[in-house]
Scaffold this active site. Sequence first.
Site, PDB file in Angstrom:
ATOM      1  N   LYS A  84      11.964  13.516  -1.608  1.00  6.70           N
ATOM      2  CA  LYS A  84      12.282  12.402  -0.702  1.00  6.70           C
ATOM      3  C   LYS A  84      13.561  11.666  -1.082  1.00  6.70           C
ATOM      4  CE  LYS A  84       7.962  11.460   1.583  1.00  6.70           C
ATOM      5  NZ  LYS A  84       6.953  12.354   0.942  1.00  6.70           N
TER       6      LYS A  84
ATOM      7  N   GLU B  12       9.283   2.393   6.575  1.00  5.75           N
ATOM      8  CA  GLU B  12       7.837   2.522   6.719  1.00  5.75           C
ATOM      9  C   GLU B  12       7.336   3.365   5.558  1.00  5.75           C
ATOM     10  OE1 GLU B  12       9.924   4.704   7.775  1.00  5.75           O
ATOM     11  OE2 GLU B  12       8.934   6.594   7.285  1.00  5.75           O
TER      12      GLU B  12
ATOM     13  N   SER C 152       7.678  20.777  -3.479  1.00  2.00           N
ATOM     14  CA  SER C 152       8.253  19.518  -2.975  1.00  2.00           C
ATOM     15  C   SER C 152       8.097  18.340  -3.918  1.00  2.00           C
ATOM     16  CB  SER C 152       7.649  19.191  -1.609  1.00  2.00           C
ATOM     17  OG  SER C 152       6.239  19.144  -1.679  1.00  2.00           O
TER      18      SER C 152
HETATM   19  C1  PLP Z   1       6.053  13.157   1.628  1.00  2.00           C
HETATM   20  C2  PLP Z   1       5.795  14.454   0.953  1.00  2.00           C
HETATM   21  C3  PLP Z   1       5.580  15.645   1.674  1.00  2.00           C
HETATM   22  C4  PLP Z   1       5.493  15.695   3.173  1.00  2.00           C
HETATM   23  O1  PLP Z   1       6.618  15.284   3.862  1.00  2.00           O
HETATM   24  P1  PLP Z   1       7.617  16.281   4.573  1.00  2.00           P
HETATM   25  O2  PLP Z   1       8.505  15.383   5.346  1.00  2.00           O
HETATM   26  O3  PLP Z   1       6.821  17.201   5.428  1.00  2.00           O
HETATM   27  O4  PLP Z   1       8.327  17.014   3.504  1.00  2.00           O
HETATM   28  C5  PLP Z   1       5.413  16.834   0.984  1.00  2.00           C
HETATM   29  N1  PLP Z   1       5.415  16.858  -0.365  1.00  2.00           N
HETATM   30  C6  PLP Z   1       5.596  15.740  -1.097  1.00  2.00           C
HETATM   31  C7  PLP Z   1       5.590  15.853  -2.575  1.00  2.00           C
HETATM   32  C8  PLP Z   1       5.793  14.511  -0.465  1.00  2.00           C
HETATM   33  O5  PLP Z   1       5.984  13.414  -1.204  1.00  2.00           O
END
Ligand code: PLP
Length: 391
Positions: A93, A115, A374
């Site tokens: 993020k 948000e 992610s």
């Molecule tokens: C917020 C988040 C997501 C989901 O958000 P996307 O916009 O679909 O990427 C996925 N993995 C992690 C670790 C997150 O913090």
Amino acid sequence: MSKSTSVVTEAGTFGEFGGSYVPEELQRVLAKIAEAFDRYKDDPEFNKELRYYLKDYVGRENPLTFAKNLTEQAGGAKIYLKREDLNHTGAHKINNTIGQILLAKRMGAKRIIAETGAGQHGVATATVAALFGLPCTIYMGKYDTERQALNVFRMELLGAKVVPVEKGQGRLKDAVDEALGDLVQNHETTYYLLGSAVGPHPYPTMVHHFQSVISEESKRQILEKEGKLPAAVVACVGGGSNAIGAFAHYIDEPSVRLVGVEPVEAASIAEGVPAVIHGFKCYALVDENNNPKPTYSIAAGLDYPGVGPEHSYLKASGRGEYVTVTGQEALDAFLNLSKVEGIIPALESAHAVAYAMKLAKTLPKDESIIVNLSGRGDKDVKQVYEMLQKK
Ligand SMILES: *Cc1c(COP(=O)(O)O)cnc(C)c1O
């Protein structure tokens, strides 16, 4: 976003999806942001500064790790992990919040708002607001502030003000509505930093741009290691920002399969229908009155009834494949990756890992798969502990 949808523009459409279904006053504010983004996205000074922060603050580039033990377990294609979990603040993020705050500074913003659902985007926003010395207000559903008290405290440590939203159901949607109301009222001074590849134009395009650093790096890295492109790129899909970043530089490589993984409990693309929610058109889980349905995923970041318009388009055009795994499969992948690779993934990312294991088995050993990891799982350790106690 508000249901009083009035104006729609052609800008930011992906096939029939995307666009901007918002009241006119908001449309004008969004147009200013779109203009600034167009002006700066290829500006050498802007990009120099962006690269500086991505390297020296976020810690990019992050590695593409060969998951040897996972690969042996699956017994097929080689599995590589793109390590967004190693970024400062523990997830992808921050790539987007750094990019957007640099834009906000260029636009002369004196104040940042955002948000947040579970709190992860709120933390990433509060982080960059602290870095750039801008006051920051985070809107969060009251229900969510109670569930995620520690994330509220994290944002406060970073100097942000967290406003619990009691309207509606006190969830993410209500927080978005409050933030948009604030933006319309205070647009002279305020920048709204949106967290995923969703919302009205220009947000999906902008988030794609700032997250595409993931695949820019992974493409170079896989070519270095394997001498050829991967057979597939696999990423979890909530709003779709980590997935679109992981896919971006492969979209024009038809040999590379783009696989988005949703939780079966919030399968917006796999089970949704085209609908306008929150100011844009996408596949969404809606009831007979076109209102977004409540969803429940064990991974808070994937708990969203819609999905980014570009993913909706990739699905409709057949370029992207969207699949589901269950919460149990994700939990098993969370435990397994921790045990065999020494990497505790975010529960969101564990969904991608779970599917990648199945996919690897179907592909030859001289092919490779990139899984976008992610985020890291520190934030989920307590929840997993409690889930395991219940059994
Ligand atoms: C917020 C988040 C997501 C989901 O958000 P996307 O916009 O679909 O990427 C996925 N993995 C992690 C670790 C997150 O913090």
